[in-house]
Design a protein around this motif. Structure first.
Motif, short mmCIF file in Angstrom:
data_model
loop_
_atom_site.label_atom_id
_atom_site.label_comp_id
_atom_site.label_asym_id
_atom_site.label_seq_id
_atom_site.Cartn_x
_atom_site.Cartn_y
_atom_site.Cartn_z
N ASP A 201 0.81 -1.22 0.00
CA ASP A 201 0.00 0.00 0.00
C ASP A 201 0.84 1.27 0.00
N LYS A 202 2.19 1.13 0.02
CA LYS A 202 3.07 2.29 -0.01
C LYS A 202 3.88 2.38 -1.30
N LEU A 203 3.65 1.47 -2.24
CA LEU A 203 4.47 1.43 -3.44
C LEU A 203 4.32 2.69 -4.29
N ASP A 204 3.12 3.27 -4.30
CA ASP A 204 2.86 4.43 -5.17
C ASP A 204 3.00 5.76 -4.44
N GLU A 205 3.51 5.69 -3.22
CA GLU A 205 3.52 6.88 -2.37
C GLU A 205 4.34 8.02 -2.96
N HIS A 206 5.48 7.70 -3.57
CA HIS A 206 6.37 8.73 -4.09
C HIS A 206 6.40 8.75 -5.62
N THR A 207 5.36 8.21 -6.24
CA THR A 207 5.29 8.16 -7.70
C THR A 207 4.51 9.35 -8.24
N ASN A 208 5.11 10.09 -9.13
CA ASN A 208 4.46 11.23 -9.77
C ASN A 208 4.01 10.79 -11.17
N LEU A 209 2.72 10.50 -11.31
CA LEU A 209 2.20 9.99 -12.58
C LEU A 209 2.33 11.01 -13.71
N SER A 210 2.30 12.29 -13.37
CA SER A 210 2.39 13.31 -14.41
C SER A 210 3.75 13.33 -15.09
N GLN A 211 4.77 12.79 -14.42
CA GLN A 211 6.11 12.75 -14.99
C GLN A 211 6.50 11.36 -15.48
N LYS A 212 5.61 10.41 -15.33
CA LYS A 212 5.92 9.02 -15.70
C LYS A 212 5.63 8.82 -17.19
N ARG A 213 6.53 8.18 -17.89
CA ARG A 213 6.38 7.92 -19.31
C ARG A 213 5.33 6.84 -19.55
N VAL A 214 4.46 7.06 -20.53
CA VAL A 214 3.46 6.07 -20.92
C VAL A 214 4.13 5.00 -21.75
N SER A 215 4.04 3.76 -21.35
CA SER A 215 4.72 2.67 -22.04
C SER A 215 4.02 2.30 -23.33
N TYR A 216 4.78 1.68 -24.25
CA TYR A 216 4.19 1.20 -25.50
C TYR A 216 3.22 0.05 -25.23
N THR A 217 3.44 -0.67 -24.16
CA THR A 217 2.49 -1.73 -23.78
C THR A 217 1.13 -1.13 -23.45
N GLN A 218 1.14 -0.07 -22.67
CA GLN A 218 -0.09 0.62 -22.28
C GLN A 218 -0.81 1.17 -23.52
N ARG A 219 -0.05 1.76 -24.41
CA ARG A 219 -0.62 2.31 -25.64
C ARG A 219 -1.13 1.19 -26.55
N GLY A 220 -0.40 0.06 -26.58
CA GLY A 220 -0.81 -1.06 -27.41
C GLY A 220 -2.13 -1.66 -26.99
N ILE A 221 -2.35 -1.77 -25.67
CA ILE A 221 -3.63 -2.29 -25.17
C ILE A 221 -4.76 -1.35 -25.55
N ALA A 222 -4.53 -0.04 -25.44
CA ALA A 222 -5.55 0.93 -25.83
C ALA A 222 -5.87 0.79 -27.32
N PHE A 223 -4.83 0.62 -28.13
CA PHE A 223 -5.01 0.44 -29.57
C PHE A 223 -5.84 -0.80 -29.89
N LEU A 224 -5.51 -1.91 -29.26
CA LEU A 224 -6.24 -3.16 -29.51
C LEU A 224 -7.70 -3.05 -29.09
N PHE A 225 -7.93 -2.43 -27.95
CA PHE A 225 -9.31 -2.29 -27.45
C PHE A 225 -10.12 -1.37 -28.35
N ASP A 226 -9.51 -0.28 -28.79
CA ASP A 226 -10.21 0.64 -29.69
C ASP A 226 -10.63 -0.05 -30.98
N TRP A 227 -9.72 -0.80 -31.57
CA TRP A 227 -10.04 -1.44 -32.85
C TRP A 227 -10.93 -2.66 -32.68
N ALA A 228 -10.91 -3.27 -31.51
CA ALA A 228 -11.88 -4.33 -31.23
C ALA A 228 -13.30 -3.77 -31.23
#
Length: 370
Positions: A201-228
């Motif tokens: 429950d503390k793993l995300d405590e110091h993570t700044n999502l606004s500065q985190k790079r979006v992975s190609y895996t994350q984008r690929g899942i969005a792409f597959l879902f959109d075209w499905a």
């Protein structure tokens, strides 16, 4: 007797890669939805949990009878309802005498005793996972462990839910009790082990999502879902010969919809990402530049080639078209691979449009839907 347990464990490890492959997509979607990114430690724990469940299940059901038309077990009843009946079995089957401590060593060789030990150890890891990863209270851990044990016992006594003509193992209330005990031992042990392990429950405590790079895996899942989502209506429009159906689908879904939702599509919403332009809101010009290059130019060329084959244009023109398209697609693939392995490079349609992906906060996802 050790071989009896090693046999199902080996099968669990052999089939784990298949189960892990099937588990990966749901795992990624859930993790992206909950946390916005994949934490390696969280992923490690969940895959270990999957491996444990497979081992536990195989230990319960293997070895299987030789035929689904098996013989009924040699027992008066398919269930043993007397609590602590295992004590009677140990006394009857072993040479241990309470007045003679030197005989206690024989317990380590006796089936009745080892069966009790096995049933306790079987659920110790489950209790540890319940406390360390799922952060449950002791009562919830006890209830979940009992439920898991009950599932095992019902699976056995029903002949794997009717696959076999008769049960090949019997329902035993002592197994439920020992499994529950094992879960609680694991729950207590997890408190001690947790002193040296990161808190889930503390793993995300110091993570700044606004500065985190979006992975190609994350984008690929969005792409597959959109075209499905898009392929069925695109197929229907093509069958009824709606003019420019591909262009209509692309413009309405990838340009108009993200403009209305400030960079979201259904796929991007699913994995908690959205498009960002140069301003607070993404513009039609940015969306048109991005998806015009990606889907109308690159994707449209491939769609045009497929439809040209359907309409059987000149064979010479078809071969020339195919050669040019092959070179074009090869250049795109090389460009994508260079961007994939070099994080400082940007895909050409992102660079030309000035757009990029960001991870959205949960509060923003709640306010905006595609």
């Amino acid at each position: 007797m050790l071989d009896f347990y090693l046999f199902p464990i080996s099968y669990a490890f052999y089939t784990f890669p298949i189960a892990a492959a099937l588990f990966t997509l749901p795992f990624l979607i859930v993790q992206y939805r909950r946390h916005g990114y994949i934490h390696k430690y969280r992923a490690l724990i969940l895959y270990l949990f999957l491996l444990y469940l497979m081992n536990a299940f195989y230990l319960i059901i293997l070895p299987l009878p030789e035929s689904i038309h098996n013989s009924p077990p040699k027992a008066e009843s398919y269930a043993q309802w007397i609590p602590f009946h295992f004590v009677t079995d140990i006394v009857r089957e072993t040479a241990v005498r309470l007045a003679s401590p030197s005989t206690y060593i024989h317990l380590l060789k006796e089936r009745a005793f080892l069966q009790v030990v096995f049933n306790v150890l079987l659920t110790v890891p489950f209790g540890m996972f319940m406390r360390h990863y799922f952060r449950t209270r002791w009562a919830v851990c006890l209830l979940c462990t009992f439920g898991l044990s009950l599932f095992f016992e019902i699976t056995q006594v029903t002949g794997i839910y009717g696959i076999y003509d008769y049960p090949y193992r019997l329902f035993d209330v002592d197994d439920l009790m020992m499994n529950a005990l094992g879960g609680m031992i694991g729950f207590v042990f997890a408190e001690w082990l947790g002193r040296w392990l990161p808190r889930i429950d503390k793993l995300d405590e110091h993570t700044n999502l606004s500065q985190k790079r979006v992975s190609y895996t994350q984008r690929g899942i969005a792409f597959l879902f959109d075209w499905a989502i898009l392929l069925p209506p695109f197929a229907v429009l093509s069958v009824v010969h709606v003019p420019y159906s591909y262009v209509l689908i692309v413009v309405s879904y990838f340009i108009v919809l993200p403009y209305m939702t400030n960079g979201l599509t259904a796929g991007k919403w699913l994995v908690r990402i959205r498009l960002k332009g140069q301003g607070d809101r993404i513009s039609l010009r940015e969306l048109t530049a991005r998806y015009g290059l990606l889907y109308l130019l690159a994707g449209g060329a491939n769609v045009a080639f497929i439809r040209s084959g359907v309409h059987a244009i000149s064979p010479i023109l078809m071969m020339l078209f195919a050669l040019v398209l092959f070179i074009f697609n090869l250049a795109i693939a090389i460009h994508f691979l260079r961007c994939l392995f070099n994080r400082n490079r940007r895909l050409i349609y992102e660079e030309k449009s000035g757009t990029y992906h960001i991870i959205t906060a949960k509060s923003e996802q709640a306010r905006t839907t595609p």
